[in-house]
Design a protein around this motif. Structure first.
Motif, mmCIF file in Angstrom:
data_model
loop_
_atom_site.group_PDB
_atom_site.id
_atom_site.type_symbol
_atom_site.label_atom_id
_atom_site.label_comp_id
_atom_site.label_asym_id
_atom_site.label_seq_id
_atom_site.Cartn_x
_atom_site.Cartn_y
_atom_site.Cartn_z
ATOM 1 N N ALA A 187 -9.336 -2.050 -83.442
ATOM 2 C CA ALA A 187 -8.768 -2.938 -84.515
ATOM 3 C C ALA A 187 -8.953 -4.452 -83.744
ATOM 4 C CB ALA A 187 -7.337 -2.856 -84.820
ATOM 5 N N ARG A 192 -6.070 -9.114 -78.653
ATOM 6 C CA ARG A 192 -7.169 -8.648 -78.281
ATOM 7 C C ARG A 192 -8.203 -9.899 -78.253
ATOM 8 N NH1 ARG A 192 -7.283 -2.706 -80.914
ATOM 9 N NH2 ARG A 192 -5.677 -2.105 -80.082
ATOM 10 N N GLU A 335 -3.143 2.109 -89.877
ATOM 11 C CA GLU A 335 -4.301 1.530 -90.538
ATOM 12 C C GLU A 335 -4.829 2.354 -91.624
ATOM 13 O OE1 GLU A 335 -7.220 -0.747 -87.650
ATOM 14 O OE2 GLU A 335 -6.119 0.802 -86.534
ATOM 15 N N TYR A 338 -7.107 5.481 -91.350
ATOM 16 C CA TYR A 338 -6.395 6.798 -90.917
ATOM 17 C C TYR A 338 -5.546 7.255 -92.013
ATOM 18 C CZ TYR A 338 -7.625 4.592 -86.483
ATOM 19 O OH TYR A 338 -8.455 3.797 -85.299
#
Ligand code: SER
Length: 450
Positions: A187, A192, A335, A338
């Protein structure tokens, strides 16, 4: 080179003049010079070195350019003539190499791949092997084929195979230099992208929807019009009124049952889950499930200020279902892709409220990596030519839920629930019809034709 420091020996000028006046046929063909000292009609053989030997594959001359025809042959240098014979490349192949190898000091790129234990079709270890496979791997392979250079790489599976690995740790391994890149359903979230990383987006196609629900039940126009407009109809005879009253009674029962059934369906559903979206979930004190290894845990704690004690890690879609059924959690936050896969196997659950944040998936590269730019373009190409969608359908196609589960259906009122009422209505209409014909017969006998 300091040419100015060189001196000309005696007779040097004379030698130069003699060379420039050369006009002879040498080993390479005619040899002469223009007044500007450039060689006249230079031409060369083009050879292909094959191991210790060579083969001639054509010629180059000013007039003909690269050509298989000797330079003496009259030529107009047309583009159709601009080709050479078949080239044998190092390795003995005649396939044109894709260019230079991606420079990594001669080493293979180590590409980290999450070894998923749930939703394994997305990316995981192929059973009984050390090979990585899945939707994300296929996207990577298709994209890397489109690069104009070869990239030597090897996949390194990340995770113990017992639970989904932490994706934050996977991404961090790139900044630590343990991996040169990471490929998976990573993601794209702010924390990140902050650590030296580039994450290329390959958004799932969100538009992956099942066919529209079938409309059920077909009712005759006459029945509808009777239900909604019967009060406007003129009923003249007593018998007609009698039949209409029975029919209206039937309609009343059907209407009331329908209203009661609808009301109970809505109320019971509301009562079974007070969660109507993320806001009610935050303000409640109920436990919330999240996927092991996912960024969602941090997101719930740091962005939505939900206490850690309320969070329950769930390792697989089966654990989602059990936790929801047993009320161990009030909801699962995950998310979209899923959740959609989960719902396609578990039709008794549904999404409550709106999507509250959007995050795509991507592959991660060190910041400034030239590979990232090439891959980005390649993935865009895959998205435009439909290959991405095909891979999605190959790996992640979902079943479509029927509108209701069988249990629900058996509890609901059906048309056959009213068969008794229809029977009474039918019998009443029939009796009324018989009486009507009886009266008609009596009246016609009382007034014989003259
Ligand atoms: N997509 C999640 C993440 O990137 C893993 O399930 O954290």
């Amino acid at each position: 080179m300091n040419l100015g420091a060189l001196s000309i020996f005696n007779g040097g000028k004379q030698l130069l003049e003699n060379i420039l006046q050369t006009n002879m046929t040498g080993l390479t063909g005619p040899l002469a010079f223009h007044s500007d000292r450039s060689p006249m009609n230079p031409s060369y053989d083009v050879i292909n070195i094959i191991e210790n030997g060579y083969q001639q594959i054509g010629y180059w001359s000013n007039n003909s350019g690269l050509s298989v025809a000797p330079p003496e042959t009259p030529s107009n240098r047309s583009s159709s003539d601009q080709h050479l014979g078949v080239v044998v490349w190092p390795g003995g192949t005649t396939d044109k190499p894709r260019g230079w190898v991606f420079p990594n000091n001669g080493k293979e790129l180590r590409i980290g791949v999450p070894n998923r234990v749930s939703y394994r079709h997305i990316v995981s270890r192929k059973d009984g092997t050390d090979i990585a496979e899945g939707y994300c791997i296929d996207i990577f392979l298709a994209a890397i084929k489109l690069l104009p250079y070869a990239v030597p790489y090897k996949f390194v599976l990340f995770g113990d195979g017992h639970e989904n690995p932490s994706y934050d740790d996977l991404v961090e391994k790139i900044s630590l230099g343990d991996f040169d890149a990471a490929v998976g359903d990573i993601a794209i979230v702010t924390n990140r992208t902050k650590i030296v990383l580039w994450i290329l987006e390959h958004r799932l196609n969100d538009e992956f929807r099942g066919p529209p629900r079938k409309q059920i039940g077909t009712i005759l126009w006459f029945s509808f019009s009777t239900m909604f407009f019967s009060h406007r109809e003129n009923t003249v005879s007593t018998l007609g009124r009698m039949v209409l009253i029975i029919w209206l009674f039937l309609v009343l029962i059907i209407n009331s049952s329908y209203t009661a059934s609808l009301t109970s369906m809505l109320t019971v559903q509301q009562l079974s889950s007070p969660i109507t979206g993320i806001d009610t979930l935050i303000s409640s004190t109920e436990p919330i499930g999240f996927q092991v290894g996912s960024f969602v845990q941090n997101y719930l704690i740091e962005e939505l200020n939900i206490p850690k004690s309320r969070l329950v890690p769930l390792g697989s879609p089966q654990e989602y279902a059990t936790a929801l059924k047993k009320r161990i959690v009030a909801a699962v936050v995950d998310e979209g892709p899923y959740i959609e896969l989960f719902l396609s196997d578990n039709c008794m659950f549904s999404i409550r409220g709106q999507e509250f944040t959007k995050s795509g998936w991507g592959f991660a590269f060190p910041r400034g990596s030239p590979l990232a730019i090439g891959m980005s373009t390649a993935i865009l190409t895959l998205s435009e030519n439909g290959e991405l969608q095909q891979l999605h359908e190959k790996w992640l196609s979902r079943k479509v839920c029927a509108s209701q589960t069988s249990d629900d259906v058996s509890d609901q009122l059906q048309l056959q629930s009213f068969w008794g009422l229809f029977l009474i209505c039918g019998i009443a209409s029939f009796i009324a019809l018989v009486i009507h014909f009886g009266q008609l017969f009596d009246s016609t006998s009382a007034f014989p034709r003259r």
